[in-house]
Design an enzyme around this catalytic site. Structure first.
Site, short mmCIF file in Angstrom:
data_model
loop_
_atom_site.label_atom_id
_atom_site.label_comp_id
_atom_site.label_asym_id
_atom_site.label_seq_id
_atom_site.Cartn_x
_atom_site.Cartn_y
_atom_site.Cartn_z
N GLU A 52 -7.32 22.43 -86.52
CA GLU A 52 -8.64 22.96 -86.15
C GLU A 52 -9.51 21.81 -85.65
OE1 GLU A 52 -10.27 24.50 -89.82
OE2 GLU A 52 -8.35 25.37 -90.38
N CYS A 60 -39.91 -10.97 -59.73
CA CYS A 60 -38.54 -10.47 -59.67
C CYS A 60 -37.55 -11.57 -60.09
CB CYS A 60 -38.24 -10.01 -58.25
SG CYS A 60 -36.51 -9.59 -57.98
N LYS A 66 -9.03 11.51 -86.87
CA LYS A 66 -10.31 11.27 -86.21
C LYS A 66 -10.15 10.75 -84.78
CE LYS A 66 -13.91 10.79 -88.26
NZ LYS A 66 -14.61 10.41 -89.47
N ASP A 95 -18.59 18.42 -85.83
CA ASP A 95 -19.49 17.36 -86.31
C ASP A 95 -20.85 17.97 -86.61
OD1 ASP A 95 -20.20 14.92 -87.12
OD2 ASP A 95 -20.32 14.01 -85.13
N SER A 118 -13.79 16.26 -99.85
CA SER A 118 -13.81 15.70 -98.50
C SER A 118 -12.37 15.51 -98.03
CB SER A 118 -14.61 14.41 -98.47
OG SER A 118 -13.98 13.47 -99.28
N TYR A 169 -31.41 44.05 -77.13
CA TYR A 169 -31.29 43.54 -78.49
C TYR A 169 -32.69 43.27 -79.07
CZ TYR A 169 -30.01 40.35 -82.30
OH TYR A 169 -29.87 39.74 -83.52
N ASP A 170 -33.52 42.64 -78.25
CA ASP A 170 -34.88 42.33 -78.70
C ASP A 170 -35.66 43.60 -79.02
OD1 ASP A 170 -34.41 39.68 -78.45
OD2 ASP A 170 -35.37 39.46 -76.49
N GLU A 194 -19.12 24.93 -91.05
CA GLU A 194 -19.90 23.82 -90.53
C GLU A 194 -21.04 24.36 -89.67
OE1 GLU A 194 -18.76 20.92 -91.53
OE2 GLU A 194 -19.46 19.37 -90.13
N LYS A 243 -12.42 19.34 -85.71
CA LYS A 243 -13.30 18.89 -86.79
C LYS A 243 -14.72 18.89 -86.22
CE LYS A 243 -13.78 15.49 -90.46
NZ LYS A 243 -15.22 15.27 -90.40
N CYS A 257 -39.69 -4.52 -57.80
CA CYS A 257 -39.86 -5.72 -56.99
C CYS A 257 -40.39 -5.26 -55.64
CB CYS A 257 -38.50 -6.41 -56.81
SG CYS A 257 -38.49 -7.60 -55.49
N CYS A 316 -35.41 -8.27 -50.87
CA CYS A 316 -34.85 -8.84 -52.10
C CYS A 316 -33.33 -8.72 -52.07
CB CYS A 316 -35.42 -8.10 -53.30
SG CYS A 316 -34.66 -8.59 -54.85
N TYR A 322 -14.49 27.74 -91.79
CA TYR A 322 -13.13 27.20 -91.74
C TYR A 322 -12.36 27.29 -93.05
CZ TYR A 322 -15.76 23.15 -93.46
OH TYR A 322 -16.59 22.34 -94.16
N CYS A 375 -35.52 -12.61 -56.67
CA CYS A 375 -36.12 -13.25 -55.50
C CYS A 375 -37.46 -13.90 -55.81
CB CYS A 375 -36.27 -12.25 -54.35
SG CYS A 375 -37.54 -11.01 -54.69
N ASP A 403 -29.81 40.90 -73.83
CA ASP A 403 -30.76 40.28 -74.75
C ASP A 403 -31.99 41.15 -74.91
OD1 ASP A 403 -29.16 38.17 -75.06
OD2 ASP A 403 -30.53 36.65 -74.24
S1 IVH Z 1 -11.83 21.50 -94.30
C1 IVH Z 1 -10.65 20.27 -98.36
N1 IVH Z 1 -12.11 22.06 -91.75
O1 IVH Z 1 -15.30 17.64 -92.50
C2 IVH Z 1 -10.98 20.67 -96.98
N2 IVH Z 1 -13.62 20.51 -92.75
O2 IVH Z 1 -14.60 15.38 -94.64
C3 IVH Z 1 -12.34 20.27 -96.64
N3 IVH Z 1 -15.33 19.65 -91.22
O3 IVH Z 1 -17.40 18.09 -95.18
C4 IVH Z 1 -12.87 20.61 -95.38
N4 IVH Z 1 -14.71 20.79 -89.45
O4 IVH Z 1 -18.04 19.22 -93.09
C5 IVH Z 1 -12.58 21.35 -92.79
N5 IVH Z 1 -12.29 22.65 -89.49
C6 IVH Z 1 -12.74 21.95 -90.55
C7 IVH Z 1 -13.86 21.10 -90.46
C8 IVH Z 1 -14.25 20.38 -91.59
C9 IVH Z 1 -15.58 19.91 -89.95
C10 IVH Z 1 -16.08 18.70 -92.06
C11 IVH Z 1 -16.66 19.31 -93.28
C12 IVH Z 1 -16.30 18.43 -94.42
C13 IVH Z 1 -15.75 17.23 -93.76
C14 IVH Z 1 -14.59 16.72 -94.56
#
Ligand code: IVH
Length: 672
Positions: free
Chosen positions: A115, A412, A318, A119, A83, A37-38, A178, A117, A430, A435, A230, A415, A34
């Site tokens: 993959e 309390c 999910k 968050d 989505s 790098y800095d 993401e 998902k 207490c 107690c 992704y 007691c 690090d």
């Molecule tokens: S693919 C048409 N891959 O999930 C394919 N989405 O409801 C669309 N997300 O808004 C997305 N990890 O934010 C894909 N490995 C992943 C993901 C991913 C998270 C989220 C993404 C998207 C939401 C879809």
């Protein structure tokens, strides 16, 4: 230095830094410290300041952010960002696969990519001739907000794509991913905000989203954000034929992809992948909320096409939700081992992460006031791992005006004794040493697995033993008779006998366990080991002076005072004598042996995900051989154990020259 010379050096530095970003963020395998790098970064910043004619928004130095915008511009995605449709159980996943094959008129299995998902927050970045041009949020899918400046502050996002292994950089690449925050970074950010008196973020996702949607990108620059890519939108000058190829190619250009992905020959393999992740998810250094399953072949994808808002070729399988909303029916007060009064919310039952939840700890009065929690409130609750559920926030919109404020009782609830709040402490206590609630908790702690390990003596039994007056201190346990146990509710004779055996069996124990079991304030398992190996006998420990205790490595004034005060109390001395008279035989040998262990007295820091243990288990193992676990790396750290996907602690360890162990090394060392 002349202008031209400066330009050359600036170019070279930018290239070098981009390369190290790639090693760090994409390969997860940095080549330099690090600090080095800095230094490179500082040299570049300095040159850009002296030769402003060579400034560029794409320079790696521009990760510092810019002054606030009035508002975000809107960016229309060249191809809408759709989505995903969700599946909540495997039946729905199998149906998805059936639909896919029916649509494609295929009997044989379809290949998928699975993959995690992530968050976080979905974004799209457009690269033209390898240069980052525009970055935007998903928005409503058709158009989002222009967050280019903010995304440029994220170090794992390259501002320039580089050709590697002869794979040419496309003329145009719209790439999607993401943005997220690691759990540890999130916790640290919230600690900082707490110190600064700023409102806390409810979870890493909110923190990531809030950080990206900042008008002032210098604020974003200070947030520990990362990205995994992704997928792609428009691509010109390159042809992908599968999703797997996309995921393998993006990293070559410098775009990080989650390494925990899998190609699956059939839907069953994808389901297996889900099961694995489901089991591991709590150990992930960042939050994931399921698995995304995508048809691998892009040709098949385009034949499948899309429904209104989501593609037919992908599915989000999910995990059961971590967070849920429910209503607070009441707030009750529990009295703990040290007499601390803990307010607990009683809630309408709700399933969270596959477990029914009816209670959540509210910690103390300050916490209730800070979150402004009232009886009758609708609240967002969460369960992380096996941790006790907690209330994230009140849902203000649901307030009706009928909610009632919680009042801490003055006496309390168990007691009736007076309740004190020692100055400077957040906790009400207490003040009654006798107690029954404190006694019950003291006994439960004494019997617990890590202490005297009396199997079968659960909470319900202990409560009855105290209520019936059969046990007035822990030494009474050793005088219990089978007939007395048989009189308890919900206890068959067989388990009565089992309990008697467990109590008998607990007499052969280690000194460290006994010290821990006594429940001395501030003395956890680790300190109990330290004290046991230093003193070797309970009698010697009982006679230790405060100064002498303070002389022990790792024992500070607070602990020394607490231990000394505990053993000066006549009632405690009497109980210990009765334990020994009843036949409890604490041996110091095991503690001694532990102290000869290579990890004894050593400080260990974990980073990344371990295969064989959860963090908690790893901690227990280290402590059981007399070592100590710390959360941050310093010159005092003896070992850093690097699991999968290690964080910045790894770099820090390298910098400080701390020994780094792989998980295999660690296992070997543990084994002795
Ligand atoms: S693919 C048409 N891959 O999930 C394919 N989405 O409801 C669309 N997300 O808004 C997305 N990890 O934010 C894909 N490995 C992943 C993901 C991913 C998270 C989220 C993404 C998207 C939401 C879809």
């Amino acid at each position: 230095m002349k202008s031209e010379e400066a330009r050359e050096r600036i170019e070279a530095l930018r290239e070098e830094i981009t390369h190290h970003n790639y090693r760090y963020y994409v390969l997860d395998d940095p080549e330099i410290s690090d600090a080095r790098y800095d230094r490179l970064m500082r040299e570049l910043e300095d040159l850009e300041k002296r030769f402003p004619q060579w400034q560029s928004p794409l320079s790696p130095t521009q990760r510092v952010g810019h002054p606030p915008l009035e508002r975000f511009q809107t960016v229309t995605h060249a191809i809408p960002m759709l989505s995903l449709s969700n599946a909540m159980d495997r039946g729905e996943v199998v149906e998805f696969d059936d639909r896919v094959r029916r649509f494609l008129r295929r009997k044989e299995a379809v290949e998928y990519v699975a993959e995690p998902k992530m968050d976080g927050l979905a974004v799209e970045i457009v690269y033209m001739d390898g240069n980052m041009t525009v970055g935007s949020t998903r928005g409503d899918g058709v158009s989002g907000e222009d967050v280019t400046l903010n995304l440029m502050t994220i170090r794992s996002i390259p501002t320039r794509l580089i050709q590697r292994h002869g794979v040419p950089v496309p003329r145009r690449l719209d790439v999607r991913g993401e943005v997220f925050m690691r759990r540890e970074a999130f916790a640290e950010l919230n600690r900082q905000r707490e110190r600064d008196g700023e409102p806390l973020f409810a979870n890493p996702r909110n923190a990531a989203a809030g950080s990206i949607r900042q008008l002032d990108s210098s604020v974003t620059a200070g947030r520990p954000l990362e990205i995994y890519f992704y997928g792609v939108g428009v691509v010109e000058g390159f042809r992908f034929s599968t999703q797997w190829e996309i995921l393998e190619t993006l990293p070559l250009w410098g775009l990080p992809v989650n390494p925990r992905i899998r190609r699956c020959a059939s839907i069953q393999h994808a389901i297996e992948f889900y099961d694995e992740l489901m089991e591991e998810r709590h150990r992930f250094p960042y939050e994931i909320d399921g698995v995304v399953i995508k048809v691998n072949d892009l040709e098949l994808q385009s034949r499948l096409g899309e429904k209104s808002r989501s593609p037919r070729w992908a599915l989000a399988y999910k995990f059961p939700a971590h967070q849920e909303t429910t209503r607070i029916l009441d707030i009750r007060v529990q009295v703990g081992r040290t007499g601390a009064l803990t307010p607990v919310a009683v809630m309408e039952p709700v399933m969270v992460g596959g477990v029914e939840v009816t209670r959540a700890t509210l910690h103390n009065l300050d916490e209730i006031e800070r979150k402004d929690i009232r009886i009758g409130d609708t609240v967002l609750i969460q369960r992380a791992g096996d941790v006790i559920p907690e209330i994230v926030q009140v849902i203000d919109l649901k307030r009706t005006g009928q909610e009632r404020r919680f009042i801490m009782p003055e006496s309390c609830p168990v007691c009736g004794f007076k309740v004190d709040r020692p100055p400077g402490e957040a906790v009400h206590r207490c003040a009654n040493k006798n107690c029954p609630a404190q006694l019950k908790e003291t006994i439960k702690h004494f019997c617990s697995k890590r202490a005297m390990d009396m199997d079968g003596l659960g909470d319900k039994i202990v409560n009855q033993l105290v209520d019936k007056g059969l046990v007035r201190d822990v030494s009474d346990l050793y005088h219990l008779r089978l007939e007395q146990l048989a009189g308890l509710e919900r206890l068959a004779e067989k388990s009565g006998q089992n309990i008697v055996n467990a109590i008998e069996g607990s007499k052969q124990t280690t000194l460290a366990r006994l010290i821990y079991a006594l429940g001395i304030r501030y003395v956890g398992e680790h300190l109990a080991h330290v004290l046991a190996s230093d003193y070797g006998s309970i009698h010697r420990l009982m006679e230790a002076s405060e100064e002498e205790l303070e002389g022990i490595n790792e024992v500070g004034p607070q602990v020394a005072h607490s231990v000394h005060t505990f053993f000066r109390q006549e009632s405690n001395r009497r109980v210990i004598q009765r334990l020994l008279d009843a036949g409890v035989k604490p041996s110091a040998e095991e503690a001694r042996a532990a102290m000869e262990h290579p990890l004894a007295g050593k400080t260990v820091v974990f980073t990344g995900t371990l295969d064989a243990f959860s963090r908690d288990e790893a901690r227990t193992r280290v402590e059981s051989v007399g070592g100590k676990v710390s959360s941050s790396v310093s010159a005092k750290t003896d070992f850093v154990v690097a699991g999968v996907d290690p964080g910045s602690k790894y770099l820090k360890a390298r910098d400080l020259g701390v020994a780094i162990l792989s998980e295999a090394d660690f296992l070997r060392l543990l084994g002795g």
